[in-house]
Design a protein around this motif. Structure first.
Motif, PDB file in Angstrom:
ATOM      1  N   ASN A  18      65.596  46.804  48.049  1.00 55.65           N
ATOM      2  CA  ASN A  18      65.450  45.357  48.547  1.00 55.65           C
ATOM      3  C   ASN A  18      66.817  44.584  48.438  1.00 55.65           C
ATOM      4  OD1 ASN A  18      62.760  45.864  48.052  1.00 55.65           O
ATOM      5  ND2 ASN A  18      62.387  44.876  46.012  1.00 55.65           N
ATOM      6  N   ALA A  19      67.780  45.120  47.766  1.00 53.92           N
ATOM      7  CA  ALA A  19      69.078  44.450  48.020  1.00 53.92           C
ATOM      8  C   ALA A  19      69.823  44.776  49.293  1.00 53.92           C
ATOM      9  CB  ALA A  19      70.025  45.035  46.723  1.00 53.92           C
ATOM     10  N   GLU A  20      69.575  46.172  49.678  1.00 56.53           N
ATOM     11  CA  GLU A  20      70.196  46.620  50.989  1.00 56.53           C
ATOM     12  C   GLU A  20      69.530  45.789  51.992  1.00 56.53           C
ATOM     13  OE1 GLU A  20      71.509  51.026  49.654  1.00 56.53           O
ATOM     14  OE2 GLU A  20      69.488  50.566  50.459  1.00 56.53           O
ATOM     15  N   ALA A  21      68.213  45.444  52.047  1.00 56.58           N
ATOM     16  CA  ALA A  21      67.598  44.860  53.097  1.00 56.58           C
ATOM     17  C   ALA A  21      67.812  43.424  52.998  1.00 56.58           C
ATOM     18  CB  ALA A  21      66.157  44.874  52.745  1.00 56.58           C
ATOM     19  N   LEU A  22      67.969  42.742  52.220  1.00 57.55           N
ATOM     20  CA  LEU A  22      68.416  41.517  51.942  1.00 57.55           C
ATOM     21  C   LEU A  22      69.895  41.199  52.619  1.00 57.55           C
ATOM     22  CD1 LEU A  22      68.083  38.330  50.930  1.00 57.55           C
ATOM     23  CD2 LEU A  22      68.704  39.044  48.661  1.00 57.55           C
ATOM     24  N   ALA A  23      70.749  42.102  52.336  1.00 54.96           N
ATOM     25  CA  ALA A  23      72.146  42.136  52.765  1.00 54.96           C
ATOM     26  C   ALA A  23      72.250  42.127  54.320  1.00 54.96           C
ATOM     27  CB  ALA A  23      73.192  43.251  52.059  1.00 54.96           C
TER      28      ALA A  23
END
Length: 68
Positions: A18-23
């Motif tokens: 999720n964090a990588e997708a948001l970034a």
């Protein structure tokens, strides 16, 4: 230019956390109002529709193995 939602969906389908997708979305759309709960909603919606998207836990496990 792809929308923030399109970028998130593509990242999730590639197995990103999720964090990588948001970034990824924020790199292209720095002023987007997306947050981690929003990304999780997209992940759950994709999974409910039958897409082969890993759970957040599976994505984190896979991501941490790549670090070694």
């Amino acid at each position: 230019m792809r929308s923030a939602a399109e970028l998130v969906i593509a990242a999730l389908k590639r197995g990103k956390t999720n964090a990588e997708a948001l970034a990824a979305a924020k790199r292209v759309h720095p002023h987007t109002n997306m947050s981690l709960p929003t990304i999780n909603w997209y992940r759950n919606r994709l999974r409910a529709e039958g897409a082969k998207v890993p759970t957040e836990r599976e994505a984190r496990r896979k991501s941490s193995k790549k670090a070694f």
